[in-house]
Design a protein around this motif. Structure first.
Motif: not given
Lengths: 294, 233
Positions: B2-22
């Protein structure tokens, strides 16, 4: 340890990728040789249980592999023809991830990953993300992941593509060391790799297994049938239509050609020792040399 | 795993732009004192976008990065991994929902200019809405995961799910005949729940629950059948 392929046929719509392949494999290195579209990758994918054959069965130690399921996958290592790795992971992270999926505990995985990174020469870049890796480096990550679980059956689809000569030599050394108690099957277009390491060669043509023999036996079959001679440029077309040509080399105004023929093609022709490339041309022909000649 | 799968999601390049724009959008909304309406359109759209472009990618990454065959030949690379990934998508979505709701609560508490009854907003609207937003988001992430697994294409999944998700914003619920086809399109495709509409507290809640149970069970069953046919589980 025996891997038995029994009447394996695989059909893609109207195209037969494999036709009634039968053979038994015991520990050793097997080189799978054949032109593009011969069914090599399909056979490998069937052997690792990624796809099911349309007809036929596979047995590992007399047990059908589909019945063994996860127990079979536990003893298999596989490098597919196309492999990139997660670009946002480092080499170390990716190997740890695969080790986790292969069921290695954390402590074992840690030491095994370090050991394999050393083995494939990536220890110094283990914390670099895979997206920054060259094709050869990605290939080495692929080889390392296939070895993680110390597999009894190791299947490598073109492991040497993208590797430079020194890396190829290193890989050949690794495979030879590993081959004692393992069934290793590798396919490559670099026939010399097979010549150096394979205990037996499997020749696949149009989905059929046409030969299974040690390289020495195949080479012996061609003894007294390989010739080298110098010809004029305008004669090339004539020879290419009459004989199988395994090499063409421009030498000044003349051309040196390597011919496979039961009879002496010309009085100036000299008999030479056969090589694996000659075997390839003998069984599969050479589209490349014919294209050059035309 | 589970840890590795979560790591994969958190490494997605869209995370920071989307959360920042929100967060930036929220800032702008706060400036204009329309905090309460944020969730209704922009917040829910952002959440849908995150699910579609980040959480769903977990189910196509193996194909895109050419590792699917490697994964399929590992001991735990089939049933086990599929289950773990669905769990990861759920956990990740829950995390994002909590983050968004937290930002909204902070916004209300810090910048409210007495135009909104904070007590009513937090107790009546917010608590009720939270459950729906969370439930809708998790269901939507599982739904898109199934679609992505079936089609093995992120593009197709994004277009199909995007159209379905957008129905709530296009159709006017109060003008629709109850239980008509359009009514289901408006209320039955997740965005109605993610917008925090109090659908479950309306008289037709039983129908809505039955519909979502039917939709999810069908989707999961189809996915398992297709995976089984492809010899992937």
């Amino acid at each position: 340890m025996i891997l038995k392929i029994e009447n394996v046929t695989h059909q893609f719509k109207n195209f037969s990728a494999l036709k009634n392949v039968n053979c038994e494999l015991s520990p050793g290195i097997y080189g799978l040789l054949g032109p593009n579209g011969a069914g090599k990758s399909t056979l490998m994918r069937i052997l690792v249980d990624v796809i099911l054959p349309t007809k036929g069965r596979l047995f590992y130690n007399n047990k059908e592999i589909t019945t063994l399921g996860a127990r079979y996958r536990e003893i298999v290592g596989y490098l597919p023809q196309e492999f990139h790795g997660y670009s946002n992971f480092t080499a170390e992270e990716f190997l740890k991830y695969v080790a986790n999926l292969k069921g290695l505990d954390q402590k074992n995985a840690q030491s095994r990953v370090q050991q394999l990174l050393e083995l494939v020469g990536l220890a110094e870049v283990k914390r670099k993300k895979i997206k920054g890796f060259s094709g050869g480096m990605k290939r080495r990550v692929g080889i390392a992941q296939a070895l993680l679980n110390d597999p009894e059956i190791l299947i490598l689809d073109e492991p040497t593509s993208g590797l430079d000569p020194s890396e190829r030599i290193r890989l050949r050394g690794i495979l030879t060391k590993l081959s004692k108690n393992k069934i290793i099957i590798l396919s490559t277009h670099i026939v010399s790799d097979i010549e150096y390491v394979a205990d037996e060669v499997l020749l696949l043509k149009d989905g059929e297994l046409i030969e299974k023999a040690p390289p020495s036996k195949l080479l012996n079959n061609l003894l007294d049938q390989v010739w080298e001679m110098q010809i004029r440029e305008e004669e090339l077309a004539k020879y290419s239509t009459s004989y199988a040509i395994s090499n063409i080399h421009q030498q000044g105004s003349k051309i040196e050609i390597r011919i496979i023929s039961q009879e002496k093609p010309h009085r100036s022709a000299e008999k030479v020792n056969p090589r694996m490339e000659d075997i390839y041309v003998y069984y599969f022909g050479s589209r490349e040399s014919n294209a050059i000649c035309q | 795993m589970l840890r590795w799968e979560i790591k994969k999601l958190t490494r997605n390049v869209w995370n920071i732009p989307i959360i920042t724009s929100v967060i930036c959008l929220w800032g702008i909304m706060l400036y204009f004192s329309t905090q309460a309406r944020f969730w209704y359109i922009l917040g829910s759209l952002a959440l849908g976008f995150i699910i579609l472009f980040i959480s769903t990618r977990l189910f196509i990454l193996d194909e895109e990065e050419k590792v699917s065959e490697v994964i399929l030949t590992t001991k735990y690379g089939r049933w086990n991994l599929l289950f773990q990934r669905v769990m990861t998508a759920g956990i990740y979505t829950t995390g994002i929902v909590i983050l968004f709701l937290f930002i909204q609560v902070i916004g209300v508490l810090l910048f409210n200019r007495n135009e909104i009854d904070v007590h009513e907003l937090l107790t009546v609207h917010f608590l009720k809405g939270c459950l729906l937003v969370w439930g809708g988001s998790v269901l939507f992430s599982v739904f898109t995961a199934c679609l992505c697994t079936i089609f093995k294409s992120h593009g197709v999944t994004a277009i199909l799910s995007g159209i379905l998700f957008g129905m709530t914003y296009i159709l006017r619920g109060n003008l629709l005949q109850q239980y008509s086809f359009e009514w289901f399109l408006e209320k039955g495709l997740f965005s109605y729940l993610i917008r925090g509409e109090n659908g479950l507290f309306e008289p037709q809640w039983v129908v809505i629950i039955v519909w979502y149970v039917f939709l999810m069970v069908s989707m999961i069953t189809i996915t398992i059948i297709i995976q089984f046919r492809r010899h992937e589980i």
